[in-house]
Design an enzyme around this catalytic site. Structure first.
Site, mmCIF file in Angstrom:
data_model
loop_
_atom_site.group_PDB
_atom_site.id
_atom_site.type_symbol
_atom_site.label_atom_id
_atom_site.label_comp_id
_atom_site.label_asym_id
_atom_site.label_seq_id
_atom_site.Cartn_x
_atom_site.Cartn_y
_atom_site.Cartn_z
ATOM 1 N N HIS A 277 -0.537 1.168 7.917
ATOM 2 C CA HIS A 277 -0.341 2.406 7.166
ATOM 3 C C HIS A 277 0.278 3.437 8.081
ATOM 4 O O HIS A 277 -0.073 3.489 9.258
ATOM 5 C CB HIS A 277 -1.684 2.978 6.675
ATOM 6 C CG HIS A 277 -2.219 2.297 5.461
ATOM 7 N ND1 HIS A 277 -3.546 2.401 5.090
ATOM 8 C CD2 HIS A 277 -1.626 1.526 4.515
ATOM 9 C CE1 HIS A 277 -3.746 1.711 3.975
ATOM 10 N NE2 HIS A 277 -2.592 1.164 3.612
ATOM 11 N N HIS A 293 -4.256 -9.852 -2.165
ATOM 12 C CA HIS A 293 -2.814 -9.663 -2.285
ATOM 13 C C HIS A 293 -2.012 -10.748 -1.578
ATOM 14 O O HIS A 293 -2.493 -11.395 -0.670
ATOM 15 C CB HIS A 293 -2.407 -8.319 -1.697
ATOM 16 C CG HIS A 293 -2.986 -7.167 -2.445
ATOM 17 N ND1 HIS A 293 -3.044 -7.127 -3.809
ATOM 18 C CD2 HIS A 293 -3.527 -6.006 -2.009
ATOM 19 C CE1 HIS A 293 -3.603 -5.993 -4.183
ATOM 20 N NE2 HIS A 293 -3.918 -5.293 -3.109
HETATM 21 N N1 CTP Z 1 2.756 -1.683 1.483
HETATM 22 C C1 CTP Z 1 3.644 -2.488 2.179
HETATM 23 N N2 CTP Z 1 3.451 -2.738 3.510
HETATM 24 C C2 CTP Z 1 2.399 -2.205 4.153
HETATM 25 C C3 CTP Z 1 1.483 -1.389 3.465
HETATM 26 C C4 CTP Z 1 1.684 -1.155 2.119
HETATM 27 O O1 CTP Z 1 4.599 -2.998 1.594
HETATM 28 N N3 CTP Z 1 2.267 -2.444 5.464
HETATM 29 C C5 CTP Z 1 3.012 -1.376 0.064
HETATM 30 C C6 CTP Z 1 2.230 -2.295 -0.888
HETATM 31 O O2 CTP Z 1 3.012 -2.546 -2.029
HETATM 32 C C7 CTP Z 1 1.033 -1.432 -1.252
HETATM 33 C C8 CTP Z 1 1.618 -0.038 -1.245
HETATM 34 O O3 CTP Z 1 2.592 -0.052 -0.191
HETATM 35 O O4 CTP Z 1 0.484 -1.720 -2.507
HETATM 36 C C9 CTP Z 1 0.597 1.045 -1.002
HETATM 37 O O5 CTP Z 1 -0.097 0.756 0.178
HETATM 38 P P1 CTP Z 1 -1.687 0.712 0.242
HETATM 39 O O6 CTP Z 1 -2.223 2.034 -0.100
HETATM 40 O O7 CTP Z 1 -2.075 0.063 1.507
HETATM 41 O O8 CTP Z 1 -1.999 -0.252 -0.946
HETATM 42 P P2 CTP Z 1 -3.113 -1.369 -0.946
HETATM 43 O O9 CTP Z 1 -4.125 -1.159 0.118
HETATM 44 O O10 CTP Z 1 -2.444 -2.670 -1.023
HETATM 45 O O11 CTP Z 1 -3.759 -1.029 -2.232
HETATM 46 P P3 CTP Z 1 -3.896 -1.984 -3.384
HETATM 47 O O12 CTP Z 1 -5.009 -2.856 -2.968
HETATM 48 O O13 CTP Z 1 -4.129 -1.025 -4.413
HETATM 49 O O14 CTP Z 1 -2.639 -2.692 -3.664
#
Ligand code: CTP
Length: 319
Positions: A277, A293
């Site tokens: 993140h 996922h």
């Molecule tokens: N994402 C990505 N690569 C990362 C982190 C996130 O491509 N390193 C994309 C994913 O599509 C993700 C979105 O950004 O769904 C939002 O990130 P996040 O808040 O981390 O989503 P998730 O934790 O995956 O939440 P969820 O379980 O709702 O999908």
């Protein structure tokens, strides 16, 4: 073997038939990318066979009443009651009713955004979608500020706001909600039982403090419909991520779709480390069996759509 076949086309857009490991080199932002209007329209039409973002973006007031029982989508044996607060916050009409935008940005949360300088470009889009209440102020140069829709998985309350254990955390969340300033707050309230209290806390806060947001709670069928669409196109995702859900919905009301912050890999294209993140220290967990996922697979599908001009992925610096 992953492939994306766009249904109903005379020449299916098959992407990758190799069994090689995923290669994820994307052309630099400045290189030529052309929007493929025909393909975008075809995708919109196909997705409309599975779901309609205008309707599925939120359950409406007329369809539920306080006390109604809902079975969680991923925990069918567990139920919740529609509370008075939730009922109050259900929209009367779809927040996307008759909405159409020239260009939309969907901002994922990957650390690849850091030092991208993409803030201005992101803010220039007509409609900007963000995920999971990710912070913007401190990162504005790279991620921008404009927010028209932001998602909030209930787990965010635990992860980013310490489950509101004390007044400080409650105030922090409240400030974040106030900063949304009229945008759509999209809360998947009916997915998994774990989020029950967290959704209630947020609902209560919004009502008590008259927070200016337009709440939306995705329909009960959305997740399966999105999964169905991608499965039909041979993208075998387990549970679509927020990012993929947003892209799938956006095809309905956005002419051109630009993705930023989608990079589920620990190294960038120059082999430099990338944070999971951009704003916290969460570690990569998407490869573990426990993760619901299949982000790299989703990425592969999105990359293929990028190459065909159906969407534009930016994974480096903006011009
Ligand atoms: N994402 C990505 N690569 C990362 C982190 C996130 O491509 N390193 C994309 C994913 O599509 C993700 C979105 O950004 O769904 C939002 O990130 P996040 O808040 O981390 O989503 P998730 O934790 O995956 O939440 P969820 O379980 O709702 O999908």
């Amino acid at each position: 073997r992953a492939e994306v076949v766009i249904n109903g086309s005379s020449s299916p857009a098959v992407v990758d038939r190799s069994n090689e490991s995923i290669k994820h080199d994307i052309q630099p932002a400045s290189s030529k990318w052309r929007h493929n209007q025909t393909l975008s329209l075809r995708i919109r039409k196909q997705i409309l066979k599975f779901l309609d973002a205008e309707k599925d973006i939120s359950v409406l007031k007329g369809t539920l009443k306080p006390g109604d029982i809902i079975h969680y989508i991923f925990d069918r044996d567990s139920t919740m009651n529609v509370s008075q607060n939730l009922y109050e916050l259900l929209p009367r009409t779809s927040p996307l009713k008759n909405k159409h935008f020239g260009t939309c940005a969907i901002v994922g949360n990957s650390g690849v955004l850091l030092n991208s300088g993409c803030g201005k470009e992101i803010d220039a889009h007509s409609f900007v979608i963000r995920c999971n209440l990710a912070p913007v102020q401190e990162y504005a140069r790279d991620v921008g500020l404009k927010t028209d829709l932001v998602t909030m998985n209930p787990s965010v309350i635990q992860r980013a706001f310490e489950d509101l254990v004390n007044a400080t955390w409650r105030e922090k969340l409240l400030q974040r909600l106030h900063s949304l300033n009229g945008s759509i707050l999209w809360i998947p309230a009916f997915m998994a039982r774990g989020g029950k209290e967290r959704v209630e806390w947020v609902n209560e806060l919004i009502l008590k403090h008259h927070v200016n947001v337009r709440t939306a709670y995705p329909s009960l069928r959305l997740l399966h419909a999105v999964r169905g669409y991608w499965l039909t196109n041979k993208v075998h995702i387990k549970r679509p991520t927020t990012g993929l859900l947003m892209y799938t919905l956006a095809t309905r009301f956005c002419n051109q779709i630009y993705l930023y912050g989608f990079w589920p890999f620990p190294l960038d294209q120059n082999q430099n480390p990338v944070k999971y993140h951009y704003y916290d220290s969460l570690k990569y967990g998407y490869t573990s069996q426990a993760s619901p996922h299949t982000m790299p697979l989703e990425f592969k599908a999105l990359k293929s759509l990028h190459e065909q001009g159906a969407l534009k992925l930016t994974v480096g610096q903006c011009d």
